[in-house]
Design a protein around this motif. Structure first.
Motif, PDB file in Angstrom:
ATOM      1  N   ARG A  17       0.829  -1.211   0.000  1.00 43.42           N
ATOM      2  CA  ARG A  17       0.000   0.000   0.000  1.00 43.42           C
ATOM      3  C   ARG A  17       0.862   1.258   0.000  1.00 43.42           C
ATOM      4  N   ALA A  32       0.663   3.995  -2.836  1.00 53.42           N
ATOM      5  CA  ALA A  32       0.337   5.390  -2.531  1.00 53.42           C
ATOM      6  C   ALA A  32       1.362   6.341  -3.141  1.00 53.42           C
ATOM      7  N   GLU A  37      -3.938   8.697   3.249  1.00 54.47           N
ATOM      8  CA  GLU A  37      -3.485   7.318   3.091  1.00 54.47           C
ATOM      9  C   GLU A  37      -2.216   7.045   3.895  1.00 54.47           C
TER      10      GLU A  37
END
Length: 372
Positions: free
Chosen positions: A291, A295, A311
């Motif tokens: 992730r 991002a 995020e």
């Protein structure tokens, strides 16, 4: 020197299985032998065949099945009074806990496994359990504490000529050198691990070593082509052996390499693939790192800055819950690189993670088990 690598977790009637056996084949053989042992009331054999079943499930990313299998193996070993088999079952459970991001539980189980391995006179079970503790500490960034243990285990493995264990220790030490910025020594250690693994026919260890070499080649030399070629070679092995976790980390590293090269759209695709794979196997640490890479790639491709900031802040909290001491620093470096608001600071202390600095991509921890 070093002989052919073997898999000490394949025990009892399954000792003929190779370290390179397909995990699908291991699962089938282990399940068949387990059922036969249970029908015959052979608790010790059920414990040892159950260990192979647990490990096959774990490496295939089948978390629920692996959890049930190692616990059943432990109960069978306890009923049989087989202390060494109890140690191996706890090692499997501790390794699974680390893979799932439950690091405190991993430590408890692996400490018990090491104790029972020593009590049961199984030096390999003890060594693997101590190696698991060392790897857990390394993942958390506690290099000072576990660096000495890695070196101790490497010396023991070299003395006994255990190729697979030597490869694991070399890779762990190499990862710490790489994460600390000592790229030349990291490369040399990964290279030695790859050579030993190849000679010993340890394909799993060789795949992890190639991944480490690719990382260093990308960061130190900026040689994207060679790094991707090394990862492609390792990916072939991961697919052939059904190494789900190793394959996901390979794909995440491909994302790292492409990100460093400014090929953000391609990096995004690799991170998305790795993210799906980590989620499918319930591996929260790998999921969080994928992730983070995703991002950063999306930010480079024009994602809204506020969305990126949200995020990254969420990722910091997620990684802290897992228990990684360096989590805040990882995300902070990403925030600095991308120029987004860091938000309220929750400092967890120092502890470098590979490739999180400006322009170097996301973290590159080796994940569960490296060569295990």
């Amino acid at each position: 020197m070093y002989g052919k690598a073997h898999a000490p977790e394949y025990q009892g009637a399954l000792t003929t299985l190779s370290v390179n056996s397909s995990l699908v084949d291991v699962l089938a053989a282990g399940t068949e032998q387990l059922r036969a042992a249970e029908r015959a009331g052979q608790r010790a054999e059920a414990a040892r065949s159950g260990l192979a079943v647990a490990e096959a499930h774990r490496r295939l990313g089948q978390v629920r099945e692996a959890d049930l299998a190692w616990k059943a193996s432990y109960r069978a070993a306890r009923d049989a009074g087989d202390v060494a088999a109890m140690a191996w079952a706890l090692w499997s459970g501790g390794t699974l806990a680390r893979q799932r991001g439950a690091l405190p539980l991993a430590r408890r189980l692996l400490e018990l496994a090491a104790e029972l391995g020593e009590r049961g006179g199984d030096v390999v079970a003890r060594g693997y359990s101590l190696a698991g503790l060392a790897e857990t500490g390394r993942i958390q960034g506690d290099y000072e504490a576990v660096g000495r243990l890695h070196e101790q285990l490497l010396a023991e493995a070299r003395r006994r000529g255990e190729a697979r264990h030597t490869v694991w220790a070399l890779e762990g030490i190499a990862q710490m050198h790489r994460n600390s910025g000592a790229h030349d020594s990291a490369y040399a250690l990964f290279e030695e691990a790859a050579e030993i693994a190849e000679r010993a026919e340890d394909r799993r260890g060789h795949a992890w070593a190639l991944r480490g070499l690719a990382d260093v080649v990308s960061v130190r030399d900026g040689d994207t082509g060679r790094a991707l070629a090394l990862l492609a070679e390792a990916e072939t092995t991961c697919r052939a052996m059904n190494l789900s976790s190793a394959l996901a980390y390979n794909h995440k590293m491909q994302g790292n390499v492409l990100y460093r090269a400014g090929r953000w759209a391609e990096a995004r695709e690799r991170y998305e693939l790795a993210l799906d794979e980590f989620r499918a196997m319930g591996e929260p640490r790998g999921e969080a790192l994928a992730r983070l890479g995703l991002a950063k790639s999306l930010a480079r491709l024009g994602r809204d800055r506020a969305e990126t900031a949200t995020e990254l802040a969420e990722l910091a909290r997620t990684l802290e819950r897992i228990g990684l001491r360096h989590a805040r620093q990882m995300v902070t470096r990403a925030q600095e690189e991308l120029g987004v608001d860091a938000g309220p600071r929750t400092d967890t202390g120092p502890g470098p993670e590979a490739g999180v600095g400006v322009g170097t991509g996301t973290g590159t921890g080796t994940g569960e088990g490296t060569a295990r």
